[in-house]
Design a protein around this motif. Structure first.
Motif: not given
Length: 100
Positions: A1-28
Motif C-alpha cells: 500500500a505504501d509503495s503504491y502511494m509513493l508511486e501514485h501520490y500525484s494521481d488525482y483519483d488515488i483513494s483508500l478504496e482504490k488502494v484497498a482493492e489493489i491490496v485485496g482488502l475491503t476498504p473498512p
C-alpha cells in the motif's frame, strides 16, 4: 500500500478504496489495518507524502505553486495552499522564501 502511494501520490483519483482493492482488502478492513500499523489514517499519510514532495519541489525548482500543486495531486491550488499551511504552519510561498 505504501509503495503504491509513493508511486501514485500525484494521481488525482488515488483513494483508500482504490488502494484497498489493489491490496485485496475491503476498504473498512484496509483502513483499520492501515491506521493500526501506521498510527495515521490513509488520507493523513497521503497528505504527508504529498506535502513532503511539494516541499522538495518548492526548494529545488522554480515551478509555479499551481504546477507544484498539480504535480503532487491537488487540482485546486487554494485547497493545496490551505492543506500546506495546515501541515507546515506557513504558505507555500513563505516556505519557498525561507527554505530555498
Amino acid at each position: 500500500a505504501d509503495s503504491y502511494m509513493l508511486e501514485h501520490y500525484s494521481d488525482y483519483d488515488i483513494s483508500l478504496e482504490k488502494v484497498a482493492e489493489i491490496v485485496g482488502l475491503t476498504p473498512p478492513y484496509f483502513s483499520s489495518l492501515y491506521k493500526k500499523e501506521k498510527k495515521l489514517g490513509f488520507l493523513e499519510s497521503l497528505t504527508e507524502v504529498r506535502i513532503k514532495k511539494a516541499k522538495e519541489f518548492l526548494q529545488n525548482t522554480n515551478e509555479t505553486i499551481a504546477k507544484i500543486a498539480s504535480s503532487v495531486g491537488y487540482s485546486d491550488i487554494k485547497y493545496f495552499g490551505k492543506i500546506f499551511k495546515k501541515v507546515t504552519g506557513i504558505t507555500p510561498n513563505e516556505f519557498r522564501q525561507f527554505y530555498s
